[in-house]
Write a protein that holds these residues in place. Structure first.
Motif, PDB file in Angstrom:
ATOM      1  N   VAL A  96       0.834  -1.206   0.000  1.00  0.00           N
ATOM      2  CA  VAL A  96       0.000   0.000   0.000  1.00  0.00           C
ATOM      3  C   VAL A  96       0.863   1.248   0.000  1.00  0.00           C
ATOM      4  O   VAL A  96       0.481   2.278  -0.561  1.00  0.00           O
ATOM      5  CB  VAL A  96      -0.944  -0.010   1.213  1.00  0.00           C
ATOM      6  CG1 VAL A  96      -1.768   1.275   1.268  1.00  0.00           C
ATOM      7  CG2 VAL A  96      -1.875  -1.217   1.158  1.00  0.00           C
ATOM      8  N   LEU A  97       2.039   1.162   0.597  1.00  0.00           N
ATOM      9  CA  LEU A  97       2.954   2.300   0.617  1.00  0.00           C
ATOM     10  C   LEU A  97       3.347   2.716  -0.805  1.00  0.00           C
ATOM     11  O   LEU A  97       3.728   3.866  -1.036  1.00  0.00           O
ATOM     12  CB  LEU A  97       4.209   1.928   1.416  1.00  0.00           C
ATOM     13  CG  LEU A  97       5.101   3.068   1.898  1.00  0.00           C
ATOM     14  CD1 LEU A  97       4.379   3.910   2.942  1.00  0.00           C
ATOM     15  CD2 LEU A  97       6.410   2.539   2.460  1.00  0.00           C
ATOM     16  N   HIS A  98       3.226   1.801  -1.763  1.00  0.00           N
ATOM     17  CA  HIS A  98       3.558   2.089  -3.161  1.00  0.00           C
ATOM     18  C   HIS A  98       2.276   2.264  -3.985  1.00  0.00           C
ATOM     19  O   HIS A  98       2.214   1.856  -5.155  1.00  0.00           O
ATOM     20  CB  HIS A  98       4.425   0.968  -3.735  1.00  0.00           C
ATOM     21  CG  HIS A  98       5.776   0.881  -3.092  1.00  0.00           C
ATOM     22  ND1 HIS A  98       5.968   0.346  -1.836  1.00  0.00           N
ATOM     23  CD2 HIS A  98       7.003   1.265  -3.535  1.00  0.00           C
ATOM     24  CE1 HIS A  98       7.254   0.404  -1.532  1.00  0.00           C
ATOM     25  NE2 HIS A  98       7.910   0.961  -2.528  1.00  0.00           N
ATOM     26  N   ALA A  99       1.269   2.883  -3.388  1.00  0.00           N
ATOM     27  CA  ALA A  99      -0.022   3.052  -4.051  1.00  0.00           C
ATOM     28  C   ALA A  99       0.081   3.868  -5.337  1.00  0.00           C
ATOM     29  O   ALA A  99      -0.766   3.739  -6.224  1.00  0.00           O
ATOM     30  CB  ALA A  99      -1.011   3.716  -3.095  1.00  0.00           C
ATOM     31  N   TYR A 100       1.104   4.700  -5.458  1.00  0.00           N
ATOM     32  CA  TYR A 100       1.276   5.496  -6.671  1.00  0.00           C
ATOM     33  C   TYR A 100       1.489   4.625  -7.903  1.00  0.00           C
ATOM     34  O   TYR A 100       1.332   5.084  -9.042  1.00  0.00           O
ATOM     35  CB  TYR A 100       2.458   6.462  -6.513  1.00  0.00           C
ATOM     36  CG  TYR A 100       3.808   5.801  -6.545  1.00  0.00           C
ATOM     37  CD1 TYR A 100       4.521   5.677  -7.728  1.00  0.00           C
ATOM     38  CD2 TYR A 100       4.385   5.280  -5.383  1.00  0.00           C
ATOM     39  CE1 TYR A 100       5.762   5.059  -7.763  1.00  0.00           C
ATOM     40  CE2 TYR A 100       5.614   4.661  -5.404  1.00  0.00           C
ATOM     41  CZ  TYR A 100       6.302   4.549  -6.602  1.00  0.00           C
ATOM     42  OH  TYR A 100       7.529   3.925  -6.632  1.00  0.00           O
ATOM     43  N   GLN A 101       1.828   3.353  -7.700  1.00  0.00           N
ATOM     44  CA  GLN A 101       2.023   2.429  -8.818  1.00  0.00           C
ATOM     45  C   GLN A 101       0.726   1.785  -9.287  1.00  0.00           C
ATOM     46  O   GLN A 101       0.732   0.999 -10.231  1.00  0.00           O
ATOM     47  CB  GLN A 101       3.028   1.342  -8.428  1.00  0.00           C
ATOM     48  CG  GLN A 101       4.419   1.861  -8.133  1.00  0.00           C
ATOM     49  CD  GLN A 101       5.415   0.754  -7.857  1.00  0.00           C
ATOM     50  OE1 GLN A 101       5.174  -0.423  -8.147  1.00  0.00           O
ATOM     51  NE2 GLN A 101       6.551   1.111  -7.289  1.00  0.00           N
ATOM     52  N   GLY A 102      -0.400   2.087  -8.652  1.00  0.00           N
ATOM     53  CA  GLY A 102      -1.677   1.495  -9.030  1.00  0.00           C
ATOM     54  C   GLY A 102      -1.872   0.129  -8.387  1.00  0.00           C
ATOM     55  O   GLY A 102      -1.004  -0.381  -7.678  1.00  0.00           O
ATOM     56  N   TRP A 103      -3.044  -0.469  -8.633  1.00  0.00           N
ATOM     57  CA  TRP A 103      -3.366  -1.757  -8.009  1.00  0.00           C
ATOM     58  C   TRP A 103      -2.384  -2.846  -8.384  1.00  0.00           C
ATOM     59  O   TRP A 103      -1.998  -3.662  -7.539  1.00  0.00           O
ATOM     60  CB  TRP A 103      -4.788  -2.181  -8.381  1.00  0.00           C
ATOM     61  CG  TRP A 103      -5.842  -1.380  -7.708  1.00  0.00           C
ATOM     62  CD1 TRP A 103      -6.666  -0.440  -8.268  1.00  0.00           C
ATOM     63  CD2 TRP A 103      -6.188  -1.422  -6.316  1.00  0.00           C
ATOM     64  NE1 TRP A 103      -7.495   0.114  -7.325  1.00  0.00           N
ATOM     65  CE2 TRP A 103      -7.228  -0.476  -6.111  1.00  0.00           C
ATOM     66  CE3 TRP A 103      -5.730  -2.158  -5.230  1.00  0.00           C
ATOM     67  CZ2 TRP A 103      -7.804  -0.271  -4.862  1.00  0.00           C
ATOM     68  CZ3 TRP A 103      -6.292  -1.948  -3.984  1.00  0.00           C
ATOM     69  CH2 TRP A 103      -7.318  -1.024  -3.814  1.00  0.00           C
ATOM     70  N   LEU A 104      -1.972  -2.866  -9.649  1.00  0.00           N
ATOM     71  CA  LEU A 104      -0.991  -3.862 -10.080  1.00  0.00           C
ATOM     72  C   LEU A 104       0.320  -3.665  -9.329  1.00  0.00           C
ATOM     73  O   LEU A 104       0.936  -4.637  -8.859  1.00  0.00           O
ATOM     74  CB  LEU A 104      -0.762  -3.763 -11.584  1.00  0.00           C
ATOM     75  CG  LEU A 104       0.265  -4.743 -12.177  1.00  0.00           C
ATOM     76  CD1 LEU A 104      -0.234  -6.178 -12.052  1.00  0.00           C
ATOM     77  CD2 LEU A 104       0.538  -4.397 -13.637  1.00  0.00           C
ATOM     78  N   GLY A 105       0.743  -2.429  -9.200  1.00  0.00           N
ATOM     79  CA  GLY A 105       1.985  -2.134  -8.496  1.00  0.00           C
ATOM     80  C   GLY A 105       1.911  -2.462  -7.019  1.00  0.00           C
ATOM     81  O   GLY A 105       2.894  -2.922  -6.425  1.00  0.00           O
ATOM     82  N   ILE A 106       0.741  -2.240  -6.410  1.00  0.00           N
ATOM     83  CA  ILE A 106       0.569  -2.587  -4.999  1.00  0.00           C
ATOM     84  C   ILE A 106       0.744  -4.092  -4.810  1.00  0.00           C
ATOM     85  O   ILE A 106       1.455  -4.543  -3.901  1.00  0.00           O
ATOM     86  CB  ILE A 106      -0.809  -2.136  -4.490  1.00  0.00           C
ATOM     87  CG1 ILE A 106      -0.867  -0.610  -4.412  1.00  0.00           C
ATOM     88  CG2 ILE A 106      -1.117  -2.756  -3.122  1.00  0.00           C
ATOM     89  CD1 ILE A 106      -2.235  -0.068  -4.046  1.00  0.00           C
ATOM     90  N   ALA A 107       0.080  -4.884  -5.672  1.00  0.00           N
ATOM     91  CA  ALA A 107       0.186  -6.347  -5.573  1.00  0.00           C
ATOM     92  C   ALA A 107       1.614  -6.810  -5.821  1.00  0.00           C
ATOM     93  O   ALA A 107       2.132  -7.681  -5.102  1.00  0.00           O
ATOM     94  CB  ALA A 107      -0.770  -7.001  -6.566  1.00  0.00           C
ATOM     95  N   ARG A 108       2.270  -6.225  -6.822  1.00  0.00           N
ATOM     96  CA  ARG A 108       3.642  -6.616  -7.152  1.00  0.00           C
ATOM     97  C   ARG A 108       4.595  -6.269  -6.007  1.00  0.00           C
ATOM     98  O   ARG A 108       5.444  -7.096  -5.615  1.00  0.00           O
ATOM     99  CB  ARG A 108       4.076  -5.905  -8.438  1.00  0.00           C
ATOM    100  CG  ARG A 108       5.506  -6.188  -8.877  1.00  0.00           C
ATOM    101  CD  ARG A 108       5.773  -5.541 -10.223  1.00  0.00           C
ATOM    102  NE  ARG A 108       5.445  -4.125 -10.215  1.00  0.00           N
ATOM    103  CZ  ARG A 108       4.813  -3.489 -11.221  1.00  0.00           C
ATOM    104  NH1 ARG A 108       4.476  -4.132 -12.305  1.00  0.00           N
ATOM    105  NH2 ARG A 108       4.549  -2.198 -11.138  1.00  0.00           N
ATOM    106  N   THR A 109       4.452  -5.077  -5.453  1.00  0.00           N
ATOM    107  CA  THR A 109       5.336  -4.662  -4.370  1.00  0.00           C
ATOM    108  C   THR A 109       5.083  -5.481  -3.111  1.00  0.00           C
ATOM    109  O   THR A 109       6.032  -5.821  -2.387  1.00  0.00           O
ATOM    110  CB  THR A 109       5.142  -3.167  -4.069  1.00  0.00           C
ATOM    111  OG1 THR A 109       5.282  -2.419  -5.274  1.00  0.00           O
ATOM    112  CG2 THR A 109       6.177  -2.684  -3.070  1.00  0.00           C
ATOM    113  N   ALA A 110       3.818  -5.807  -2.834  1.00  0.00           N
ATOM    114  CA  ALA A 110       3.513  -6.654  -1.685  1.00  0.00           C
ATOM    115  C   ALA A 110       4.132  -8.042  -1.845  1.00  0.00           C
ATOM    116  O   ALA A 110       4.678  -8.610  -0.887  1.00  0.00           O
ATOM    117  CB  ALA A 110       2.004  -6.765  -1.506  1.00  0.00           C
ATOM    118  N   ALA A 111       4.066  -8.582  -3.058  1.00  0.00           N
ATOM    119  CA  ALA A 111       4.662  -9.900  -3.320  1.00  0.00           C
ATOM    120  C   ALA A 111       6.179  -9.845  -3.163  1.00  0.00           C
ATOM    121  O   ALA A 111       6.790 -10.759  -2.588  1.00  0.00           O
ATOM    122  CB  ALA A 111       4.290 -10.381  -4.716  1.00  0.00           C
ATOM    123  N   LEU A 112       6.789  -8.786  -3.662  1.00  0.00           N
ATOM    124  CA  LEU A 112       8.237  -8.620  -3.489  1.00  0.00           C
ATOM    125  C   LEU A 112       8.587  -8.456  -2.015  1.00  0.00           C
ATOM    126  O   LEU A 112       9.595  -8.992  -1.537  1.00  0.00           O
ATOM    127  CB  LEU A 112       8.720  -7.417  -4.288  1.00  0.00           C
ATOM    128  CG  LEU A 112       8.791  -7.595  -5.808  1.00  0.00           C
ATOM    129  CD1 LEU A 112       8.984  -6.251  -6.495  1.00  0.00           C
ATOM    130  CD2 LEU A 112       9.913  -8.555  -6.186  1.00  0.00           C
TER     131      LEU A 112
END
Length: 251
Positions: free
Chosen positions: A196-212
């Motif tokens: 969620v901290l990377h919300a500027y990346q959009g929903w796809l980016g949130i999921a990707r960053t959470a997985a990372l």
């Protein structure tokens, strides 16, 4: 747009209202102390709320990349320094994964973790292509282009590797473990917050960053060392911004 502004304003006010309640709860139910409890509440409540609340204000805006890199780097380093100081006092360096480690083990772990992280990034790339999803325009806009931007982005990547890992893995996971009673549950929560901290990346980016984040957390918990996650995180950010990022965001 007006509705979005009202919604994010409410989110920010709600987070601020809940902050003292959460701090008192954590202070009363963990050995973190007042400042450790306040820092934990900042990481899991205030920072994600701010990340979401700022989105309507920057939507459609042309962001000056160098000032964004510099301000982000400063915030990340301050968060990491606070995490290190508070964690060293209340959790201990061993619990934070900052104990002595052989350079051979750190190097091997860093290479393996970087390889796994790159594979995960490409997995999300192929998922995006298969589903027809698009990257958030703001993420594309923030990729460095000029030599000066690339140099500053390199510094931001190093800051992120150290600062975010110290805060969101080194401090947050052992601190949440004290509250939740399980380190893997703490890893999942910390990874969700990190996404969620990377919300500027959009929903796809949130999921990707959470997985990372979960991958980095797993490496931390399994190895007991935070060093591979620190170095792999910095390397991955460099690769994403300077080498493979432009190809990955193309439709």
């Amino acid at each position: 747009m007006r509705r979005s502004l009202r919604g994010t304003k409410f989110l920010g006010l709600a987070a601020l209202a809940l902050f003292p309640v959460v701090v008192i709860f954590l202070w009363s139910n963990s050995p973190l102390g007042l400042w450790g409890a306040a820092y934990l509440a900042l990481l899991v409540l205030i920072m994600p709320a701010l990340a979401v609340a700022q989105l309507p204000a920057v939507e459609g805006e042309v962001m000056p990349r160098v000032p964004v890199y510099v301000s982000s780097g400063v915030v990340i380093l301050v968060l990491g320094l606070c995490g290190f100081l508070l964690g060293a006092g209340s959790l201990g360096l061993e619990a934070m994964g900052l104990g002595p480690a052989s350079w051979a083990e750190v190097a091997t772990g860093t290479l393996a973790l970087t390889f796994a992280a790159v594979l995960l990034v490409y997995l999300f790339f192929f998922l995006r292509k298969a589903t027809g999803l698009r990257e958030n325009p703001l993420l594309i806009q923030l990729l460095p282009e000029t030599p000066k931007e690339k140099v500053v982005f390199l510094s931001l990547s190093l800051a992120a590797g150290f600062g975010e890992e110290l805060a969101y893995r080194g401090f947050l996971i052992p601190a949440l473990t004290l509250v939740l009673g399980g380190e893997w549950g703490a890893a999942v929560v910390s990874s969700a917050v990190f996404g969620v901290l990377h919300a500027y990346q959009g929903w796809l980016g949130i999921a990707r960053t959470a997985a990372l984040g979960l991958l980095l957390a797993a490496a931390f918990l399994i190895s007991g060392s935070l060093w591979p996650a620190i170095f792999a995180h910095a390397i991955l950010d460099m690769l994403a911004g300077l080498v493979i990022g432009e190809a990955l965001v193309k439709d």
